[in-house]
Design a protein around this motif. Structure first.
Motif, PDB file in Angstrom:
ATOM      1  N   VAL A  54       0.820  -1.218   0.000  1.00  0.00           N
ATOM      2  CA  VAL A  54       0.000   0.000   0.000  1.00  0.00           C
ATOM      3  C   VAL A  54       0.855   1.271   0.000  1.00  0.00           C
ATOM      4  O   VAL A  54       0.320   2.375   0.077  1.00  0.00           O
ATOM      5  CB  VAL A  54      -0.998   0.015   1.192  1.00  0.00           C
ATOM      6  CG1 VAL A  54      -1.990  -1.122   1.060  1.00  0.00           C
ATOM      7  CG2 VAL A  54      -0.286  -0.027   2.524  1.00  0.00           C
ATOM      8  N   LEU A  57      -0.108   4.335  -2.108  1.00  0.00           N
ATOM      9  CA  LEU A  57      -1.250   5.164  -1.707  1.00  0.00           C
ATOM     10  C   LEU A  57      -0.770   6.436  -1.020  1.00  0.00           C
ATOM     11  O   LEU A  57       0.280   6.443  -0.381  1.00  0.00           O
ATOM     12  CB  LEU A  57      -2.158   4.398  -0.744  1.00  0.00           C
ATOM     13  CG  LEU A  57      -2.848   3.146  -1.268  1.00  0.00           C
ATOM     14  CD1 LEU A  57      -3.604   2.449  -0.151  1.00  0.00           C
ATOM     15  CD2 LEU A  57      -3.780   3.509  -2.408  1.00  0.00           C
ATOM     16  N   THR A  60      -2.350   9.976   3.603  1.00  0.00           N
ATOM     17  CA  THR A  60      -3.635  10.134   4.296  1.00  0.00           C
ATOM     18  C   THR A  60      -4.472   8.848   4.213  1.00  0.00           C
ATOM     19  O   THR A  60      -5.124   8.473   5.183  1.00  0.00           O
ATOM     20  CB  THR A  60      -4.440  11.314   3.722  1.00  0.00           C
ATOM     21  OG1 THR A  60      -4.560  11.155   2.301  1.00  0.00           O
ATOM     22  CG2 THR A  60      -3.774  12.640   4.043  1.00  0.00           C
ATOM     23  N   GLU A  61      -4.427   8.168   3.074  1.00  0.00           N
ATOM     24  CA  GLU A  61      -5.164   6.911   2.935  1.00  0.00           C
ATOM     25  C   GLU A  61      -4.523   5.807   3.773  1.00  0.00           C
ATOM     26  O   GLU A  61      -5.220   5.004   4.391  1.00  0.00           O
ATOM     27  CB  GLU A  61      -5.244   6.495   1.469  1.00  0.00           C
ATOM     28  CG  GLU A  61      -6.149   7.390   0.643  1.00  0.00           C
ATOM     29  CD  GLU A  61      -6.226   6.951  -0.808  1.00  0.00           C
ATOM     30  OE1 GLU A  61      -6.205   5.719  -1.074  1.00  0.00           O
ATOM     31  OE2 GLU A  61      -6.316   7.837  -1.679  1.00  0.00           O
ATOM     32  N   ARG A  62      -3.178   5.764   3.776  1.00  0.00           N
ATOM     33  CA  ARG A  62      -2.492   4.768   4.601  1.00  0.00           C
ATOM     34  C   ARG A  62      -2.755   5.017   6.079  1.00  0.00           C
ATOM     35  O   ARG A  62      -2.938   4.082   6.852  1.00  0.00           O
ATOM     36  CB  ARG A  62      -0.988   4.771   4.320  1.00  0.00           C
ATOM     37  CG  ARG A  62      -0.639   4.320   2.917  1.00  0.00           C
ATOM     38  CD  ARG A  62       0.826   4.022   2.722  1.00  0.00           C
ATOM     39  NE  ARG A  62       1.743   4.926   3.366  1.00  0.00           N
ATOM     40  CZ  ARG A  62       2.256   6.028   2.824  1.00  0.00           C
ATOM     41  NH1 ARG A  62       1.913   6.379   1.592  1.00  0.00           N
ATOM     42  NH2 ARG A  62       3.098   6.773   3.498  1.00  0.00           N
ATOM     43  N   ARG A  63      -2.841   6.279   6.466  1.00  0.00           N
ATOM     44  CA  ARG A  63      -3.143   6.603   7.867  1.00  0.00           C
ATOM     45  C   ARG A  63      -4.539   6.105   8.229  1.00  0.00           C
ATOM     46  O   ARG A  63      -4.746   5.562   9.322  1.00  0.00           O
ATOM     47  CB  ARG A  63      -3.014   8.119   8.098  1.00  0.00           C
ATOM     48  CG  ARG A  63      -3.361   8.588   9.493  1.00  0.00           C
ATOM     49  CD  ARG A  63      -2.403   8.053  10.524  1.00  0.00           C
ATOM     50  NE  ARG A  63      -2.888   8.344  11.873  1.00  0.00           N
ATOM     51  CZ  ARG A  63      -2.120   8.384  12.933  1.00  0.00           C
ATOM     52  NH1 ARG A  63      -0.821   8.170  12.843  1.00  0.00           N
ATOM     53  NH2 ARG A  63      -2.643   8.635  14.112  1.00  0.00           N
ATOM     54  N   GLU A  64      -5.502   6.271   7.345  1.00  0.00           N
ATOM     55  CA  GLU A  64      -6.849   5.759   7.606  1.00  0.00           C
ATOM     56  C   GLU A  64      -6.828   4.245   7.795  1.00  0.00           C
ATOM     57  O   GLU A  64      -7.489   3.718   8.694  1.00  0.00           O
ATOM     58  CB  GLU A  64      -7.796   6.143   6.472  1.00  0.00           C
ATOM     59  CG  GLU A  64      -8.162   7.607   6.452  1.00  0.00           C
ATOM     60  CD  GLU A  64      -9.045   7.978   5.261  1.00  0.00           C
ATOM     61  OE1 GLU A  64      -9.661   7.063   4.662  1.00  0.00           O
ATOM     62  OE2 GLU A  64      -9.108   9.164   4.937  1.00  0.00           O
ATOM     63  N   LEU A  65      -6.075   3.549   6.949  1.00  0.00           N
ATOM     64  CA  LEU A  65      -5.948   2.101   7.094  1.00  0.00           C
ATOM     65  C   LEU A  65      -5.319   1.740   8.437  1.00  0.00           C
ATOM     66  O   LEU A  65      -5.771   0.829   9.126  1.00  0.00           O
ATOM     67  CB  LEU A  65      -5.101   1.527   5.950  1.00  0.00           C
ATOM     68  CG  LEU A  65      -5.703   1.587   4.555  1.00  0.00           C
ATOM     69  CD1 LEU A  65      -4.657   1.178   3.511  1.00  0.00           C
ATOM     70  CD2 LEU A  65      -6.926   0.694   4.473  1.00  0.00           C
ATOM     71  N   GLN A  68      -7.759   2.127  11.250  1.00  0.00           N
ATOM     72  CA  GLN A  68      -8.699   1.006  11.290  1.00  0.00           C
ATOM     73  C   GLN A  68      -8.056  -0.213  11.949  1.00  0.00           C
ATOM     74  O   GLN A  68      -8.685  -0.888  12.774  1.00  0.00           O
ATOM     75  CB  GLN A  68      -9.173   0.656   9.884  1.00  0.00           C
ATOM     76  CG  GLN A  68     -10.069   1.696   9.259  1.00  0.00           C
ATOM     77  CD  GLN A  68     -10.360   1.403   7.798  1.00  0.00           C
ATOM     78  OE1 GLN A  68     -10.113   0.304   7.301  1.00  0.00           O
ATOM     79  NE2 GLN A  68     -10.867   2.399   7.085  1.00  0.00           N
TER      80      GLN A  68
END
Length: 84
Positions: A54, A57, A60-65, A68
């Motif tokens: 990942v 990406l 910001t998207e990796r931080r969201e992952l 989670q």
């Protein structure tokens, strides 16, 4: 997951405390290290997920992952704060 060893003081990462902890040993106790400060693994990025790379990406998207994933963590695993 990418992360590092950290120590917390007043709900903030404190690398000075970590350095003191690492420099203290049972053979050389530090008078300023009461009961040895706990250390934990602090995660700040996710690099692969379910066998998928990942890294391409946006952060910001990796931080969201990562956030989670962190919902299932318990100490000594911690999510890095975003304000450091």
């Amino acid at each position: 997951m990418d992360g590092e060893l950290g120590a917390w003081t007043n709900n903030r990462l404190d690398f000075g405390t970590l350095q003191q902890r690492l420099a203290t040993s049972p053979a050389r106790p530090s008078p300023s290290a009461p009961h040895r400060q706990s250390a934990s693994h602090v995660g700040f990025d996710v690099l692969t997920l379910a066998g998928q790379d990942v890294r391409p990406l946006p952060f910001t998207e990796r931080r969201e992952l990562l956030e989670q994933l962190a919902t299932r963590w318990a100490p000594p695993f911690n999510l890095s704060p975003t304000d450091i």
